[in-house]
Motif scaffolding. Structure first.
Motif, PDB file in Angstrom:
ATOM      1  N   GLY A  86      -7.934  21.263  -2.721  1.00 59.48           N
ATOM      2  CA  GLY A  86      -6.577  20.791  -2.969  1.00 59.48           C
ATOM      3  C   GLY A  86      -6.571  19.521  -3.783  1.00 59.48           C
ATOM      4  O   GLY A  86      -7.408  19.330  -4.660  1.00 59.48           O
ATOM      5  N   VAL A  87      -5.624  18.614  -3.450  1.00 59.86           N
ATOM      6  CA  VAL A  87      -5.479  17.359  -4.172  1.00 59.86           C
ATOM      7  C   VAL A  87      -5.214  16.215  -3.193  1.00 59.86           C
ATOM      8  O   VAL A  87      -4.660  16.416  -2.117  1.00 59.86           O
ATOM      9  CB  VAL A  87      -4.331  17.403  -5.210  1.00 59.86           C
ATOM     10  CG1 VAL A  87      -4.610  18.409  -6.308  1.00 59.86           C
ATOM     11  CG2 VAL A  87      -2.993  17.670  -4.555  1.00 59.86           C
ATOM     12  N   VAL A  88      -5.615  15.026  -3.619  1.00 59.87           N
ATOM     13  CA  VAL A  88      -5.161  13.795  -2.984  1.00 59.87           C
ATOM     14  C   VAL A  88      -4.018  13.315  -3.869  1.00 59.87           C
ATOM     15  O   VAL A  88      -4.206  13.078  -5.061  1.00 59.87           O
ATOM     16  CB  VAL A  88      -6.282  12.739  -2.908  1.00 59.87           C
ATOM     17  CG1 VAL A  88      -5.723  11.422  -2.415  1.00 59.87           C
ATOM     18  CG2 VAL A  88      -7.413  13.224  -2.017  1.00 59.87           C
ATOM     19  N   ARG A  89      -2.807  13.215  -3.305  1.00 64.15           N
ATOM     20  CA  ARG A  89      -1.607  12.874  -4.068  1.00 64.15           C
ATOM     21  C   ARG A  89      -1.158  11.467  -3.700  1.00 64.15           C
ATOM     22  O   ARG A  89      -0.884  11.178  -2.544  1.00 64.15           O
ATOM     23  CB  ARG A  89      -0.496  13.878  -3.774  1.00 64.15           C
ATOM     24  CG  ARG A  89       0.804  13.592  -4.495  1.00 64.15           C
ATOM     25  CD  ARG A  89       1.759  14.751  -4.378  1.00 64.15           C
ATOM     26  NE  ARG A  89       1.191  15.884  -5.122  1.00 64.15           N
ATOM     27  CZ  ARG A  89       1.348  17.159  -4.765  1.00 64.15           C
ATOM     28  NH1 ARG A  89       2.045  17.470  -3.709  1.00 64.15           N
ATOM     29  NH2 ARG A  89       0.809  18.112  -5.491  1.00 64.15           N
ATOM     30  N   VAL A  90      -1.065  10.597  -4.711  1.00 63.99           N
ATOM     31  CA  VAL A  90      -0.632   9.209  -4.511  1.00 63.99           C
ATOM     32  C   VAL A  90       0.751   9.044  -5.131  1.00 63.99           C
ATOM     33  O   VAL A  90       0.955   9.375  -6.298  1.00 63.99           O
ATOM     34  CB  VAL A  90      -1.624   8.223  -5.162  1.00 63.99           C
ATOM     35  CG1 VAL A  90      -1.140   6.789  -5.013  1.00 63.99           C
ATOM     36  CG2 VAL A  90      -3.016   8.391  -4.565  1.00 63.99           C
ATOM     37  N   ASN A  91       1.705   8.540  -4.344  1.00 59.84           N
ATOM     38  CA  ASN A  91       3.058   8.235  -4.803  1.00 59.84           C
ATOM     39  C   ASN A  91       3.360   6.779  -4.485  1.00 59.84           C
ATOM     40  O   ASN A  91       3.254   6.374  -3.329  1.00 59.84           O
ATOM     41  CB  ASN A  91       4.096   9.103  -4.084  1.00 59.84           C
ATOM     42  CG  ASN A  91       4.095  10.524  -4.566  1.00 59.84           C
ATOM     43  OD1 ASN A  91       4.413  10.797  -5.711  1.00 59.84           O
ATOM     44  ND2 ASN A  91       3.731  11.435  -3.683  1.00 59.84           N
ATOM     45  N   ALA A 131       3.891   2.966  -0.352  1.00 57.32           N
ATOM     46  CA  ALA A 131       3.233   4.032  -1.093  1.00 57.32           C
ATOM     47  C   ALA A 131       2.844   5.117  -0.097  1.00 57.32           C
ATOM     48  O   ALA A 131       2.688   4.856   1.096  1.00 57.32           O
ATOM     49  CB  ALA A 131       1.998   3.492  -1.804  1.00 57.32           C
ATOM     50  N   THR A 132       2.697   6.337  -0.598  1.00 60.68           N
ATOM     51  CA  THR A 132       2.250   7.421   0.268  1.00 60.68           C
ATOM     52  C   THR A 132       1.024   8.071  -0.350  1.00 60.68           C
ATOM     53  O   THR A 132       0.874   8.129  -1.578  1.00 60.68           O
ATOM     54  CB  THR A 132       3.332   8.500   0.476  1.00 60.68           C
ATOM     55  OG1 THR A 132       3.677   9.070  -0.772  1.00 60.68           O
ATOM     56  CG2 THR A 132       4.557   7.921   1.146  1.00 60.68           C
ATOM     57  N   VAL A 133       0.151   8.533   0.519  1.00 62.76           N
ATOM     58  CA  VAL A 133      -1.021   9.299   0.110  1.00 62.76           C
ATOM     59  C   VAL A 133      -1.021  10.569   0.944  1.00 62.76           C
ATOM     60  O   VAL A 133      -0.926  10.511   2.169  1.00 62.76           O
ATOM     61  CB  VAL A 133      -2.333   8.508   0.342  1.00 62.76           C
ATOM     62  CG1 VAL A 133      -3.535   9.350  -0.057  1.00 62.76           C
ATOM     63  CG2 VAL A 133      -2.320   7.199  -0.424  1.00 62.76           C
ATOM     64  N   ASP A 134      -1.100  11.709   0.267  1.00 65.54           N
ATOM     65  CA  ASP A 134      -1.145  12.998   0.946  1.00 65.54           C
ATOM     66  C   ASP A 134      -2.402  13.738   0.525  1.00 65.54           C
ATOM     67  O   ASP A 134      -2.730  13.783  -0.667  1.00 65.54           O
ATOM     68  CB  ASP A 134       0.076  13.855   0.591  1.00 65.54           C
ATOM     69  CG  ASP A 134       1.369  13.237   1.069  1.00 65.54           C
ATOM     70  OD1 ASP A 134       1.461  12.921   2.266  1.00 65.54           O
ATOM     71  OD2 ASP A 134       2.286  13.062   0.249  1.00 65.54           O
TER      72      ASP A 134
END
Length: 124
Positions: free
Chosen positions: A60-65, A99-102
């Motif tokens: 998958g991915v590590v998503r940073v917002n 910030a969020t990290v998913d």
């Protein structure tokens, strides 16, 4: 005899549910600053994202917002693996947004949020 069978079934069900609650999550994620620096105004700060998979192979991915910034970092996590991703979060002191990290994979999602301004020191 029926009461003892019922008791045995209840005890077995209780022990299984306790075991299920005690198992750690298959996907785990830890976010920390890569280093401390001096930042003024808007800037990107590096962070260390450690991901762990103790379950089945995951992709998958590590998503940073953060602020208006969004980035996906591809990641493959074989069973029983640990990986470190260096990523960036936007710091805009005028907004004060978290910030969020998913960690978004075919095996599930892990979520973390933090205040990226805690990762930096202001010049004194």
């Amino acid at each position: 005899m029926r009461a003892s069978v019922r008791t045995a079934i209840l005890l077995a069900a209780a022990s299984l549910s306790t075991w299920a609650l005690a198992r750690p999550k298959a996907l785990q994620m830890f976010v920390s600053p890569l280093y401390e620096g001096y930042v003024s105004g808007s800037s990107l700060v590096p962070m260390r994202i450690e991901v762990r998979n103790i379950g089945q192979d995951a992709r998958g991915v590590v998503r940073v917002n953060s602020g208006g910034y969004r980035m996906d970092y591809p990641v493959e996590l074989p069973q029983n693996s640990d990986k470190t991703v260096v990523a960036y979060a936007e710091i805009d002191r005028s907004y004060g947004q978290d910030a969020t990290v998913d960690l978004v994979t075919n095996q599930g999602i892990e979520h973390a949020s933090f205040d990226p301004s805690l990762f930096v020191r202001s010049a004194a």
